[in-house]
Design a protein around this motif. Structure first.
Motif, mmCIF file in Angstrom:
data_model
loop_
_atom_site.group_PDB
_atom_site.id
_atom_site.type_symbol
_atom_site.label_atom_id
_atom_site.label_comp_id
_atom_site.label_asym_id
_atom_site.label_seq_id
_atom_site.Cartn_x
_atom_site.Cartn_y
_atom_site.Cartn_z
ATOM 1 N N ASN A 1 0.853 -1.193 0.000
ATOM 2 C CA ASN A 1 0.000 0.000 0.000
ATOM 3 C C ASN A 1 0.890 1.244 0.000
ATOM 4 O O ASN A 1 1.210 1.789 1.066
ATOM 5 C CB ASN A 1 -0.922 -0.004 1.219
ATOM 6 C CG ASN A 1 -1.906 1.147 1.182
ATOM 7 O OD1 ASN A 1 -1.901 1.959 0.263
ATOM 8 N ND2 ASN A 1 -2.737 1.236 2.200
ATOM 9 N N PRO A 2 1.299 1.714 -1.182
ATOM 10 C CA PRO A 2 2.251 2.822 -1.261
ATOM 11 C C PRO A 2 1.722 4.167 -0.772
ATOM 12 O O PRO A 2 2.494 5.106 -0.616
ATOM 13 C CB PRO A 2 2.605 2.894 -2.749
ATOM 14 C CG PRO A 2 1.590 2.101 -3.459
ATOM 15 C CD PRO A 2 0.955 1.162 -2.477
ATOM 16 N N LYS A 3 0.439 4.265 -0.492
ATOM 17 C CA LYS A 3 -0.126 5.525 -0.002
ATOM 18 C C LYS A 3 -0.474 5.481 1.486
ATOM 19 O O LYS A 3 -1.147 6.383 1.987
ATOM 20 C CB LYS A 3 -1.365 5.891 -0.825
ATOM 21 C CG LYS A 3 -1.026 6.204 -2.269
ATOM 22 C CD LYS A 3 -2.242 6.667 -3.018
ATOM 23 C CE LYS A 3 -1.860 7.033 -4.449
ATOM 24 N NZ LYS A 3 -2.960 7.675 -5.154
ATOM 25 N N ARG B 1 5.203 7.936 6.947
ATOM 26 C CA ARG B 1 5.812 8.703 8.050
ATOM 27 C C ARG B 1 6.964 7.924 8.667
ATOM 28 O O ARG B 1 8.041 8.470 8.899
ATOM 29 C CB ARG B 1 4.774 8.999 9.133
ATOM 30 C CG ARG B 1 3.892 10.153 8.882
ATOM 31 C CD ARG B 1 3.080 10.472 10.151
ATOM 32 N NE ARG B 1 1.863 11.153 9.810
ATOM 33 C CZ ARG B 1 0.653 10.616 9.840
ATOM 34 N NH1 ARG B 1 0.463 9.382 10.226
ATOM 35 N NH2 ARG B 1 -0.389 11.331 9.491
ATOM 36 N N LEU B 2 6.695 6.647 8.950
ATOM 37 C CA LEU B 2 7.742 5.827 9.564
ATOM 38 C C LEU B 2 8.930 5.629 8.635
ATOM 39 O O LEU B 2 10.083 5.663 9.074
ATOM 40 C CB LEU B 2 7.172 4.471 9.985
ATOM 41 C CG LEU B 2 6.363 4.481 11.275
ATOM 42 C CD1 LEU B 2 5.643 3.156 11.470
ATOM 43 C CD2 LEU B 2 7.278 4.761 12.461
ATOM 44 N N ALA C 1 11.938 12.646 0.441
ATOM 45 C CA ALA C 1 10.963 12.115 -0.524
ATOM 46 C C ALA C 1 9.762 11.502 0.185
ATOM 47 O O ALA C 1 8.607 11.725 -0.217
ATOM 48 C CB ALA C 1 11.630 11.082 -1.424
ATOM 49 N N ARG C 2 10.014 10.737 1.249
ATOM 50 C CA ARG C 2 8.906 10.099 1.978
ATOM 51 C C ARG C 2 8.007 11.134 2.635
ATOM 52 O O ARG C 2 6.783 11.023 2.599
ATOM 53 C CB ARG C 2 9.443 9.115 3.020
ATOM 54 C CG ARG C 2 10.100 7.899 2.444
ATOM 55 C CD ARG C 2 9.151 7.130 1.575
ATOM 56 N NE ARG C 2 9.698 5.815 1.273
ATOM 57 C CZ ARG C 2 9.218 5.026 0.351
ATOM 58 N NH1 ARG C 2 8.183 5.394 -0.370
ATOM 59 N NH2 ARG C 2 9.754 3.862 0.131
ATOM 60 N N PHE C 3 8.598 12.153 3.246
ATOM 61 C CA PHE C 3 7.773 13.164 3.904
ATOM 62 C C PHE C 3 7.006 14.000 2.880
ATOM 63 O O PHE C 3 5.873 14.404 3.138
ATOM 64 C CB PHE C 3 8.608 14.031 4.843
ATOM 65 C CG PHE C 3 9.068 13.270 6.056
ATOM 66 C CD1 PHE C 3 8.149 12.631 6.877
ATOM 67 C CD2 PHE C 3 10.411 13.162 6.358
ATOM 68 C CE1 PHE C 3 8.556 11.905 7.988
ATOM 69 C CE2 PHE C 3 10.833 12.441 7.466
ATOM 70 C CZ PHE C 3 9.910 11.818 8.285
ATOM 71 N N ARG C 4 7.586 14.211 1.710
ATOM 72 C CA ARG C 4 6.843 14.902 0.651
ATOM 73 C C ARG C 4 5.652 14.049 0.197
ATOM 74 O O ARG C 4 4.574 14.578 -0.083
ATOM 75 C CB ARG C 4 7.747 15.240 -0.521
ATOM 76 C CG ARG C 4 8.718 16.372 -0.211
ATOM 77 C CD ARG C 4 9.447 16.864 -1.442
ATOM 78 N NE ARG C 4 10.492 17.801 -1.113
ATOM 79 C CZ ARG C 4 10.305 19.084 -0.801
ATOM 80 N NH1 ARG C 4 9.085 19.577 -0.747
ATOM 81 N NH2 ARG C 4 11.329 19.877 -0.523
ATOM 82 N N GLN C 5 5.840 12.715 0.158
ATOM 83 C CA GLN C 5 4.729 11.823 -0.181
ATOM 84 C C GLN C 5 3.620 11.923 0.853
ATOM 85 O O GLN C 5 2.436 11.919 0.508
ATOM 86 C CB GLN C 5 5.209 10.375 -0.283
ATOM 87 C CG GLN C 5 6.029 10.077 -1.514
ATOM 88 C CD GLN C 5 6.538 8.645 -1.484
ATOM 89 O OE1 GLN C 5 7.391 8.296 -0.683
ATOM 90 N NE2 GLN C 5 5.977 7.823 -2.355
ATOM 91 N N VAL D 1 1.572 14.936 0.223
ATOM 92 C CA VAL D 1 0.656 14.797 -0.913
ATOM 93 C C VAL D 1 -0.626 14.123 -0.445
ATOM 94 O O VAL D 1 -1.730 14.531 -0.796
ATOM 95 C CB VAL D 1 1.311 13.988 -2.058
ATOM 96 C CG1 VAL D 1 0.286 13.561 -3.100
ATOM 97 C CG2 VAL D 1 2.414 14.810 -2.712
ATOM 98 N N GLU D 2 -0.466 13.073 0.363
ATOM 99 C CA GLU D 2 -1.620 12.306 0.842
ATOM 100 C C GLU D 2 -2.356 12.989 1.984
ATOM 101 O O GLU D 2 -3.554 12.810 2.145
ATOM 102 C CB GLU D 2 -1.167 10.904 1.292
ATOM 103 C CG GLU D 2 -0.532 10.065 0.200
ATOM 104 C CD GLU D 2 -1.447 9.852 -0.987
ATOM 105 O OE1 GLU D 2 -2.664 9.669 -0.788
ATOM 106 O OE2 GLU D 2 -0.940 9.887 -2.126
ATOM 107 N N ALA D 3 -1.616 13.723 2.798
ATOM 108 C CA ALA D 3 -2.200 14.375 3.979
ATOM 109 C C ALA D 3 -1.630 15.788 4.114
ATOM 110 O O ALA D 3 -0.757 16.037 4.949
ATOM 111 C CB ALA D 3 -1.916 13.546 5.225
#
Length: 93
Positions: A26-28, A34-35, A51-55, A58-60
């Protein structure tokens, strides 16, 4: 919960493996993103953490934890441009 425990135990390699398995399914998943960002930042892999925090954002949009962690990832990079982005990110929250 187990990944949190692994992070607290400073077993970042195993924590990273576990959270990446969740993201493969589940990539979203915002909690997993966050983890993953936190694990990357703690491992000093700042570009991956960024990159992860930018993702997450995008979602939240407006996720306070992700905004702060993103600023830390940017601030810890050696690039002065990234550090300037960190200041902008920190003052925007």
């Amino acid at each position: 919960a187990y990944v949190d425990f692994l992070v607290q135990q400073n077993d970042l390699a195993k924590a990273g493996e576990r959270v990446e398995r969740v993201l493969a399914k589940n990539p979203k998943d915002v909690d997993a993103l966050r983890l993953a960002g936190l694990v990357a930042r703690l491992r000093r892999d700042y570009p991956t953490g960024e990159a992860r925090f930018r993702q997450v954002l995008v979602e939240a949009p407006g996720d306070f934890f992700a905004q702060n962690q993103l600023a830390l990832c940017l601030a810890d990079q050696h690039d002065p441009g990234q550090r300037q982005k960190a200041v902008q990110q920190a003052t925007a929250t």
